[in-house]
Design a protein around this motif. Sequence first.
Motif, short mmCIF file in Angstrom:
data_model
loop_
_atom_site.label_atom_id
_atom_site.label_comp_id
_atom_site.label_asym_id
_atom_site.label_seq_id
_atom_site.Cartn_x
_atom_site.Cartn_y
_atom_site.Cartn_z
N ILE A 182 4.43 35.39 11.58
CA ILE A 182 5.60 35.88 11.69
C ILE A 182 6.31 33.96 11.75
O ILE A 182 7.49 34.01 11.49
CB ILE A 182 5.22 36.31 13.14
CG1 ILE A 182 5.29 37.92 13.33
CG2 ILE A 182 7.13 36.19 13.93
CD1 ILE A 182 5.08 38.49 14.46
N PHE A 183 5.14 33.35 12.54
CA PHE A 183 5.83 32.21 12.64
C PHE A 183 6.15 31.30 10.98
O PHE A 183 7.40 30.25 10.95
CB PHE A 183 5.66 30.95 13.56
CG PHE A 183 5.41 31.05 14.85
CD1 PHE A 183 6.24 30.30 15.79
CD2 PHE A 183 4.52 32.52 15.73
CE1 PHE A 183 6.43 30.51 16.94
CE2 PHE A 183 4.74 32.18 16.88
CZ PHE A 183 4.93 31.33 17.58
N ILE B 75 10.85 36.88 14.28
CA ILE B 75 10.51 37.02 15.36
C ILE B 75 11.22 38.06 16.43
O ILE B 75 12.47 38.12 15.99
CB ILE B 75 10.18 35.70 15.28
CG1 ILE B 75 9.19 35.42 16.77
CG2 ILE B 75 11.52 34.86 16.00
CD1 ILE B 75 8.87 33.72 16.40
N GLY B 76 10.27 38.78 17.51
CA GLY B 76 10.64 38.92 18.46
C GLY B 76 11.90 38.27 19.42
O GLY B 76 10.55 37.42 20.19
N TRP C 19 0.05 44.26 17.19
CA TRP C 19 0.82 42.99 16.58
C TRP C 19 -0.19 42.21 16.09
O TRP C 19 -1.48 42.32 16.67
CB TRP C 19 1.33 42.30 18.50
CG TRP C 19 1.88 40.70 18.37
CD1 TRP C 19 2.70 40.66 17.40
CD2 TRP C 19 1.51 40.13 19.07
NE1 TRP C 19 3.07 39.13 18.07
CE2 TRP C 19 1.70 38.44 18.98
CE3 TRP C 19 -0.12 40.29 20.29
CZ2 TRP C 19 1.11 37.67 19.71
CZ3 TRP C 19 0.46 38.67 20.96
CH2 TRP C 19 0.96 37.75 20.41
N ASN D 229 4.91 47.44 19.68
CA ASN D 229 5.08 46.27 18.78
C ASN D 229 4.64 46.35 17.51
O ASN D 229 3.08 46.18 17.81
CB ASN D 229 5.07 45.16 19.29
CG ASN D 229 4.99 43.45 18.15
OD1 ASN D 229 5.77 43.77 17.25
ND2 ASN D 229 5.23 42.13 18.79
N TYR E 90 7.88 43.55 26.80
CA TYR E 90 9.75 43.94 26.54
C TYR E 90 10.06 44.55 27.64
O TYR E 90 10.88 45.40 27.85
CB TYR E 90 9.57 44.40 25.33
CG TYR E 90 9.25 43.39 24.01
CD1 TYR E 90 9.54 42.31 23.62
CD2 TYR E 90 7.76 43.72 23.14
CE1 TYR E 90 9.49 42.36 21.91
CE2 TYR E 90 7.63 42.42 22.73
CZ TYR E 90 8.72 41.91 21.65
OH TYR E 90 7.71 40.95 21.05
N LYS F 127 10.76 37.29 26.69
CA LYS F 127 12.04 37.99 26.45
C LYS F 127 13.37 38.25 27.83
O LYS F 127 14.16 37.85 28.00
CB LYS F 127 11.19 39.07 25.35
CG LYS F 127 9.67 39.33 25.08
CD LYS F 127 10.21 38.26 23.84
CE LYS F 127 8.79 38.13 23.40
NZ LYS F 127 8.23 37.92 22.03
N ARG G 249 8.51 45.98 9.71
CA ARG G 249 9.06 45.79 11.08
C ARG G 249 10.20 44.76 11.28
O ARG G 249 10.79 44.08 10.36
CB ARG G 249 8.16 45.01 11.85
CG ARG G 249 8.96 44.95 13.44
CD ARG G 249 7.67 44.09 13.87
NE ARG G 249 7.94 42.46 13.65
CZ ARG G 249 7.45 41.99 15.01
NH1 ARG G 249 7.05 41.99 15.45
NH2 ARG G 249 8.19 40.20 14.69
C1 LMR Z 1 6.31 39.19 18.34
O1 LMR Z 1 6.08 39.88 17.86
O2 LMR Z 1 7.25 38.82 17.54
C2 LMR Z 1 6.91 38.24 19.30
O3 LMR Z 1 5.85 38.92 20.12
C3 LMR Z 1 6.42 36.83 19.08
C4 LMR Z 1 5.34 36.50 18.19
O4 LMR Z 1 4.03 35.32 19.21
O5 LMR Z 1 4.74 36.90 17.40
#
Ligand code: LMR
Length: 398
Positions: free
Chosen positions: A13-14, A33-34, A130, A183, A214, A246, A374
């Motif tokens: 994700i990052f 990203i969330g 996740w 998620n 969330y 969030k 996603r």
């Molecule tokens: C996500 O799933 O995008 C968020 O929860 C941010 C993260 O830290 O992954």
Amino acid sequence: MFERITPYPGDPIFALVDAFHADPRPEKVNLSIGIYFDDAGRLPALPSVRAAEQRILAEAGAKPYLPMEGDAGARAQVQALLLGAGHPALAEGRVATIQTIGASGGLKVGADFLKSWFPDSAVWVSDPTWDNHRAMFEGSGLAVHTYPYYDPASGGVRFEAMLDTLQGLPPRSIVLLHACCHNPTGVDLTPDQWDRLIPVLRAAELLPYLDLAYQGFGDGIDEDAYAVRALTQAGLRFFVANSFSKSMSVYGERCGALSVVCGSAAEADLVLGQMRATVRRIYSSPAMHAAKLVAHVLGDADLNVMWRAEVAAMRLRIATMRLALHDRLTALLPGRDFGYFLSQRGMFSYTGLSAAQVDRLRDECAVYLIRSGRICVAGLNAGNVDRTANAMAAVLGR
Ligand code: LMR
């Protein structure tokens, strides 16, 4: 000394967020990203949080260490938010809460705690979940397995298969559950399904661990706490890690908590003591500014009302974007069913796009989402939803 260290491939994700920022194409769309962005594509600074910050600045003084468990005012506010003010479990003193470094910090403290006190228990996470859930629990030395959850055929939950698996687990297995806004799928259990799940958790003597990152983005702040309140009502002992990243748009402040609902005040004292010891071993104590933000926004009656309205507005905007994407895709590909965009809850939707289609969206159209398919619906806005729908229709249609 260090040659044998293997390179870190990066977090999916990052790393994608970094790739998005490095992309020079002006039309690029970030659905990776969330994070909630407003209709102008900006990260909002909520007025309730800004007002709290002004008060905090006006009161600023000495900055001692917080206790290991965090700020008492913030912890009390978290408990009232999760259970509802005046809940009997709070009056009975059987909820142990610590302030943590985001919900991730709470998950990690809880994972280390569980490894110490339930060393033979394995963790069961939804399929899918996740990615970092598995990494965190495995990082604490716990085995991680999956239970059936998402049904790609129906776009719903494989609820009977989930129950079948859970009722066959060894007692004291740890079951990680998303309290709302699942998620990555956006597919939640309904209140009726929670009501059917709870007796199974109880009969099999399982230890539920809720992730509530969330709250407020599904059906409402109180509605999204249904699972927390129903588990408490049923007398189960369980963990819940919650986040304000969030809901207060304070990602970098790391505002979160870990609560353990216990059977009695005596149990809660024991749990709190060992959670404090766990915190001391990891990061000693949490951050003061994070505590003050939570305590002011939730604890001041006016700011609390203001914040609830702000969360409602974010939730509404996401729902509007779900509808817009659904309508545009339905118009572009009339034979296909995009109803899942409307039934899923929270920031995320599982689109069913393959990894190859996700790659094409990124490479050909500058639309970024993670390779599971996603999307973060909160990255859509009036200015990019048409482009995104056109791009998705193009890769789906071919
Ligand atoms: C996500 O799933 O995008 C968020 O929860 C941010 C993260 O830290 O992954």
